[in-house]
Design a protein around this motif. Structure first.
Motif, PDB file in Angstrom:
ATOM      1  N   GLY A  64       0.800  -1.220   0.000  1.00 18.31           N
ATOM      2  CA  GLY A  64       0.000   0.000   0.000  1.00 18.31           C
ATOM      3  C   GLY A  64       0.829   1.264   0.000  1.00 18.31           C
ATOM      4  O   GLY A  64       0.308   2.352  -0.234  1.00 18.31           O
ATOM      5  N   LYS A  67       0.945   3.157  -3.538  1.00 16.60           N
ATOM      6  CA  LYS A  67      -0.290   3.874  -3.884  1.00 16.60           C
ATOM      7  C   LYS A  67      -0.447   5.131  -3.026  1.00 16.60           C
ATOM      8  O   LYS A  67      -0.868   6.187  -3.515  1.00 16.60           O
ATOM      9  CB  LYS A  67      -1.508   2.961  -3.699  1.00 16.60           C
ATOM     10  CG  LYS A  67      -2.818   3.590  -4.141  1.00 16.60           C
ATOM     11  CD  LYS A  67      -3.973   2.608  -4.045  1.00 16.60           C
ATOM     12  CE  LYS A  67      -3.870   1.541  -5.117  1.00 16.60           C
ATOM     13  NZ  LYS A  67      -5.065   0.654  -5.156  1.00 16.60           N
ATOM     14  N   GLU A  68      -0.081   5.028  -1.758  1.00 19.18           N
ATOM     15  CA  GLU A  68      -0.170   6.192  -0.869  1.00 19.18           C
ATOM     16  C   GLU A  68       0.771   7.303  -1.343  1.00 19.18           C
ATOM     17  O   GLU A  68       0.403   8.483  -1.364  1.00 19.18           O
ATOM     18  CB  GLU A  68       0.167   5.795   0.564  1.00 19.18           C
ATOM     19  CG  GLU A  68      -0.007   6.921   1.564  1.00 19.18           C
ATOM     20  CD  GLU A  68       0.228   6.474   2.999  1.00 19.18           C
ATOM     21  OE1 GLU A  68       0.320   7.358   3.875  1.00 19.18           O
ATOM     22  OE2 GLU A  68       0.312   5.250   3.243  1.00 19.18           O
ATOM     23  N   TYR A  70       1.859   7.803  -4.406  1.00 14.16           N
ATOM     24  CA  TYR A  70       1.315   8.351  -5.657  1.00 14.16           C
ATOM     25  C   TYR A  70       0.213   9.369  -5.369  1.00 14.16           C
ATOM     26  O   TYR A  70       0.204  10.475  -5.934  1.00 14.16           O
ATOM     27  CB  TYR A  70       0.768   7.214  -6.520  1.00 14.16           C
ATOM     28  CG  TYR A  70       0.022   7.676  -7.747  1.00 14.16           C
ATOM     29  CD1 TYR A  70       0.712   8.107  -8.876  1.00 14.16           C
ATOM     30  CD2 TYR A  70      -1.374   7.664  -7.777  1.00 14.16           C
ATOM     31  CE1 TYR A  70       0.018   8.524 -10.002  1.00 14.16           C
ATOM     32  CE2 TYR A  70      -2.070   8.080  -8.895  1.00 14.16           C
ATOM     33  CZ  TYR A  70      -1.370   8.516 -10.011  1.00 14.16           C
ATOM     34  OH  TYR A  70      -2.065   8.939 -11.127  1.00 14.16           O
ATOM     35  N   HIS A  71      -0.702   9.016  -4.495  1.00 14.25           N
ATOM     36  CA  HIS A  71      -1.831   9.915  -4.197  1.00 14.25           C
ATOM     37  C   HIS A  71      -1.368  11.181  -3.476  1.00 14.25           C
ATOM     38  O   HIS A  71      -1.915  12.267  -3.703  1.00 14.25           O
ATOM     39  CB  HIS A  71      -2.898   9.177  -3.400  1.00 14.25           C
ATOM     40  CG  HIS A  71      -3.678   8.193  -4.220  1.00 14.25           C
ATOM     41  ND1 HIS A  71      -4.349   8.547  -5.367  1.00 14.25           N
ATOM     42  CD2 HIS A  71      -3.873   6.858  -4.070  1.00 14.25           C
ATOM     43  CE1 HIS A  71      -4.945   7.493  -5.899  1.00 14.25           C
ATOM     44  NE2 HIS A  71      -4.660   6.448  -5.126  1.00 14.25           N
ATOM     45  N   SER A 113       6.214  -2.761  -5.021  1.00 14.24           N
ATOM     46  CA  SER A 113       6.089  -1.301  -5.025  1.00 14.24           C
ATOM     47  C   SER A 113       6.587  -0.715  -6.343  1.00 14.24           C
ATOM     48  O   SER A 113       5.993   0.228  -6.883  1.00 14.24           O
ATOM     49  CB  SER A 113       6.853  -0.692  -3.841  1.00 14.24           C
ATOM     50  OG  SER A 113       6.179  -0.960  -2.623  1.00 14.24           O
ATOM     51  N   GLU A 116       3.854  -1.291  -8.907  1.00 15.81           N
ATOM     52  CA  GLU A 116       2.690  -0.431  -8.699  1.00 15.81           C
ATOM     53  C   GLU A 116       2.976   1.011  -9.095  1.00 15.81           C
ATOM     54  O   GLU A 116       2.136   1.672  -9.722  1.00 15.81           O
ATOM     55  CB  GLU A 116       2.238  -0.501  -7.246  1.00 15.81           C
ATOM     56  CG  GLU A 116       0.889   0.158  -7.014  1.00 15.81           C
ATOM     57  CD  GLU A 116       0.257  -0.223  -5.692  1.00 15.81           C
ATOM     58  OE1 GLU A 116      -0.966  -0.017  -5.554  1.00 15.81           O
ATOM     59  OE2 GLU A 116       0.963  -0.714  -4.795  1.00 15.81           O
ATOM     60  N   LEU A 117       4.173   1.504  -8.762  1.00 15.47           N
ATOM     61  CA  LEU A 117       4.529   2.872  -9.154  1.00 15.47           C
ATOM     62  C   LEU A 117       4.595   2.996 -10.679  1.00 15.47           C
ATOM     63  O   LEU A 117       4.154   4.007 -11.243  1.00 15.47           O
ATOM     64  CB  LEU A 117       5.860   3.277  -8.522  1.00 15.47           C
ATOM     65  CG  LEU A 117       5.820   3.566  -7.023  1.00 15.47           C
ATOM     66  CD1 LEU A 117       7.224   3.805  -6.485  1.00 15.47           C
ATOM     67  CD2 LEU A 117       4.921   4.762  -6.706  1.00 15.47           C
ATOM     68  N   LYS A 119       2.861   1.235 -12.874  1.00 23.51           N
ATOM     69  CA  LYS A 119       1.491   1.203 -13.365  1.00 23.51           C
ATOM     70  C   LYS A 119       0.797   2.557 -13.176  1.00 23.51           C
ATOM     71  O   LYS A 119       0.136   3.074 -14.084  1.00 23.51           O
ATOM     72  CB  LYS A 119       0.695   0.118 -12.640  1.00 23.51           C
ATOM     73  CG  LYS A 119       1.014  -1.309 -13.055  1.00 23.51           C
ATOM     74  CD  LYS A 119       0.259  -2.293 -12.192  1.00 23.51           C
ATOM     75  CE  LYS A 119       0.478  -3.721 -12.657  1.00 23.51           C
ATOM     76  NZ  LYS A 119      -0.208  -4.015 -13.936  1.00 23.51           N
ATOM     77  N   LEU A 120       0.937   3.134 -12.005  1.00 23.49           N
ATOM     78  CA  LEU A 120       0.251   4.385 -11.690  1.00 23.49           C
ATOM     79  C   LEU A 120       0.777   5.550 -12.519  1.00 23.49           C
ATOM     80  O   LEU A 120       0.008   6.311 -13.107  1.00 23.49           O
ATOM     81  CB  LEU A 120       0.391   4.685 -10.193  1.00 23.49           C
ATOM     82  CG  LEU A 120      -0.367   3.725  -9.260  1.00 23.49           C
ATOM     83  CD1 LEU A 120       0.090   3.913  -7.818  1.00 23.49           C
ATOM     84  CD2 LEU A 120      -1.874   3.932  -9.375  1.00 23.49           C
TER      85      LEU A 120
END
Length: 249
Positions: A64, A67-68, A70-71, A113, A116-117, A119-120
């Motif tokens: 997580g 994603k945190e 990125y946001h 991680s 995910e980074l 992808k975002l």
């Protein structure tokens, strides 16, 4: 001005890359888990370069975390032009002796991680039809690593994944490069309780090389003539050499 996000940018190759990008006029965004080191890094960069520096305290070794991060960056209206997935660590020891929780954190940080980074931020880059990603793997990505099994395997994943998404991204105006450094004079070995081997490349030279190759849109960047030469050795010979070195330590 453009923005570059560097994970693990408070020391070693990550900090050297932050300095290089700052010299080239990029605003710097750094994510790391240590609050004090983030503060020190921000102060050092702002004293030396006429750029903006933003820091985010984030533990990317936990699910997580990516994603945190990125946001939080999106919340601050920062548009990332270059993503540098540099954060990572290794464990040395026989696989049954290495604590699983440490191995799990390694796998989350080095692979999940990072994925995910990618992808975002790729979604944002695709919309703009521009952007660059530099994923930091290792020369360990080219063969299995006895006594560093999980670390080498994680870097093999980084290399394979990065080369795959490069093929997808180039059709949408985005470039993906994989950096595979060899032994580098960073905190990596100290954190595993070992001394840095002789002949280790400086993080500054590694960063300079990585920057040049990224800007030239190279697929895989391997700094150092010996590292490039060792890459073409048969895999079984490389495995034997890795095992021999680790057993001596």
């Amino acid at each position: 001005m453009k923005y570059v996000l560097i994970t693990g940018g408070t020391s070693g190759i990550g900090y050297a890359l932050a300095e290089k990008f700052a010299k080239e006029g990029y605003n710097i965004v750094i994510a790391a888990s240590n609050k004090e080191r983030l503060k020190e890094t921000k102060e050092k960069l702002q004293k030396k370069y006429a750029v903006s520096v933003y820091v985010y305290q984030q533990d990317l070794a936990k699910l997580g975390g990516a994603k945190e991060l990125y946001h939080n960056i999106k919340r601050d209206n920062i548009e990332i032009d270059i993503l540098v997935n540099n954060a990572g660590y290794g464990q040395i020891g026989a696989t049954e002796e290495v604590d699983f929780q440490k191995d799990q954190g390694l796998m989350i940080l080095n692979m999940i991680s990072l994925t995910e980074l990618c992808k975002l931020f790729l979604q944002d880059m695709y919309r703009r039809k521009r952007g660059k990603i530099l994923n930091v793997a290792s020369t360990g990505a080219f063969q299995p690593g006895p006594y560093t099994a999980t670390y080498y395997a994680s870097k093999s994943y980084v290399l394979s994944y990065s080369r795959a998404i490069r093929q997808e991204a180039k059709r949408k105006g985005v470039q993906v490069c994989t950096l595979c450094p060899g032994t580098t004079d960073t905190e990596f070995f100290h954190k595993t309780g070992r001394e840095t081997p002789r002949g280790a490349m400086s993080p500054e030279k590694t960063a300079e090389y990585a920057y040049r190759k990224l800007m030239k849109n190279k697929e895989v960047a391997v700094p150092g003539i010996l590292n490039q030469f060792f890459r073409i050795f048969p895999v079984k010979i490389k495995i034997f050499c890795v095992e021999l070195i680790k057993k001596k330590k």
